[in-house]
Design a protein around this motif. Structure first.
Motif, PDB file in Angstrom:
ATOM      1  N   LYS A   1       2.815  -2.888   2.680  1.00 53.15           N
ATOM      2  CA  LYS A   1       1.755  -2.210   1.943  1.00 53.15           C
ATOM      3  C   LYS A   1       0.431  -2.829   2.344  1.00 53.15           C
ATOM      4  O   LYS A   1       0.239  -4.039   2.217  1.00 53.15           O
TER       5      LYS A   1
ATOM      6  N   GLN B   1      -6.066  -1.127  -2.153  1.00 53.86           N
ATOM      7  CA  GLN B   1      -4.798  -1.574  -2.727  1.00 53.86           C
ATOM      8  C   GLN B   1      -4.756  -3.086  -2.950  1.00 53.86           C
ATOM      9  O   GLN B   1      -3.692  -3.633  -3.235  1.00 53.86           O
TER      10      GLN B   1
ATOM     11  N   THR C   1      -0.145   3.789   6.643  1.00 53.79           N
ATOM     12  CA  THR C   1       0.838   3.801   5.566  1.00 53.79           C
ATOM     13  C   THR C   1       2.213   3.740   6.187  1.00 53.79           C
ATOM     14  O   THR C   1       2.524   4.500   7.108  1.00 53.79           O
TER      15      THR C   1
END
Lengths: 116, 115
Positions: A44, A59, B104
Motif C-alpha cells: 500500500k 494514504q 496501486t
C-alpha cells in the motif's frame, strides 16, 4: 549498479515507541516511494516523492507517520508513536523519471517491523 | 478510485504445464499495468509492463501478459512452468489521480509449481 538500500532490515519495538526507517534509492532516480505491506496483502503506497517534493501522501496516517526526503536523495520514514497494527514490512522503491505512469519501480529488500 | 483485483490467492500447477495468474483492474483513462514477483525474504522484482501498443507483452524469465481492454484484464502467463517460478506475484496499475500517476497493487497470488 547498486540497488535500493534500506535499513534496518528488522526492528522490534513496543507499542507507543518511535521508530525510523532509512532508504537510499538508486543513484539518479528522481522518484521515491514508501509502501506498507501487511502480511497477506499487497503493498500500500504511503507516500511518493518527486525529488524532494511530495507527489502523493493521501494514504499516510499523518497523525503518527512522517517522511522526508531532504536534498532529493535518501529518505526517512518515521512512526511515532507505534501501534500494534503498524506491524508490517516497509518497502522503499525508486524510479528514474518524474512520476510518470510508465515508470518501472525498483524495490529495496524492505524493513520488517514488529510492534509488541 | 483505481483498484486491482487478483481473484486467486493461490495457483497450483505442475512443472511443464502452462500457467495463468489472473488480474483485473479499474482505472480512469488509459492504464499502465505491471507485474512484479516477490521471492521469500526479498523485495519485489519487475517482470513486465504494458504501456501501449501490442496487447501481448513479453517480460523476464519467459513470462508474458495479455492486455484486454474490453475485459479490463491483464493476466500473466507462461507456456511451461518451472519449480523455480514458485513465488508471490503482484499485479499493479498506475492511473492518473490528482495530476500524478499513483501506483496501486493487488493483494498478490501465490504461485506453487509442483515437480
Amino acid at each position: 549498479e547498486a540497488g535500493v538500500a534500506q535499513s534496518p532490515r528488522y526492528k522490534i519495538i513496543e507499542k507507543r515507541q518511535s521508530v525510523a526507517f532509512w532508504c537510499n534509492p538508486i543513484s539518479g532516480h528522481a522518484t521515491l516511494y514508501w509502501y506498507q505491506q501487511i502480511l497477506g496483502q499487497g503493498p500500500k503506497l504511503l507516500i511518493q516523492f518527486q525529488n524532494n517534493g511530495v507527489v502523493d501522501d493521501s494514504q499516510l496516517p499523518k497523525d503518527r507517520f512522517s517522511a522526508e526526503r531532504l536534498k532529493g536523495v535518501d529518505s526517512t520514514l518515521k512512526i511515532q508513536p507505534a501501534k500494534l497494527e503498524d506491524s508490517a514490512v516497509y518497502l522503499c522503491a525508486s524510479s528514474a523519471g518524474l512520476a510518470g505512469g510508465a515508470e518501472t519501480q525498483y524495490f529495496g529488500p524492505g524493513t520488517r517491523l514488529l510492534v509488541l | 478510485a483505481q483498484s486491482v483485483a487478483q481473484p486467486e490467492d493461490q495457483v497450483n500447477v505442475a512443472e511443464g504445464n502452462p500457467l495463468t495468474v489472473k488480474c483485473t483492474y479499474s482505472v480512469s483513462g488509459n492504464p499502465y499495468l505491471f507485474w512484479y514477483v516477490q521471492y521469500p525474504n526479498r523485495g519485489l522484482q519487475f517482470l513486465l509492463k504494458y504501456i501501449t501498443g501490442d496487447n501481448l507483452v513479453k517480460g523476464s524469465y519467459g513470462f508474458e501478459a495479455e492486455f484486454n481492454k474490453s475485459q479490463t484484464s491483464f493476466h500473466l502467463k507462461k507456456p511451461s512452468a518451472l519449480v523455480s517460478d514458485s513465488a508471490l506475484y503482484f499485479c499493479a496499475v498506475r492511473g492518473l489521480s490528482g495530476g500524478s500517476y499513483i501506483p496501486t497493487f493487488g493483494r498478490g497470488t501465490s504461485l506453487i509449481v509442483h515437480p
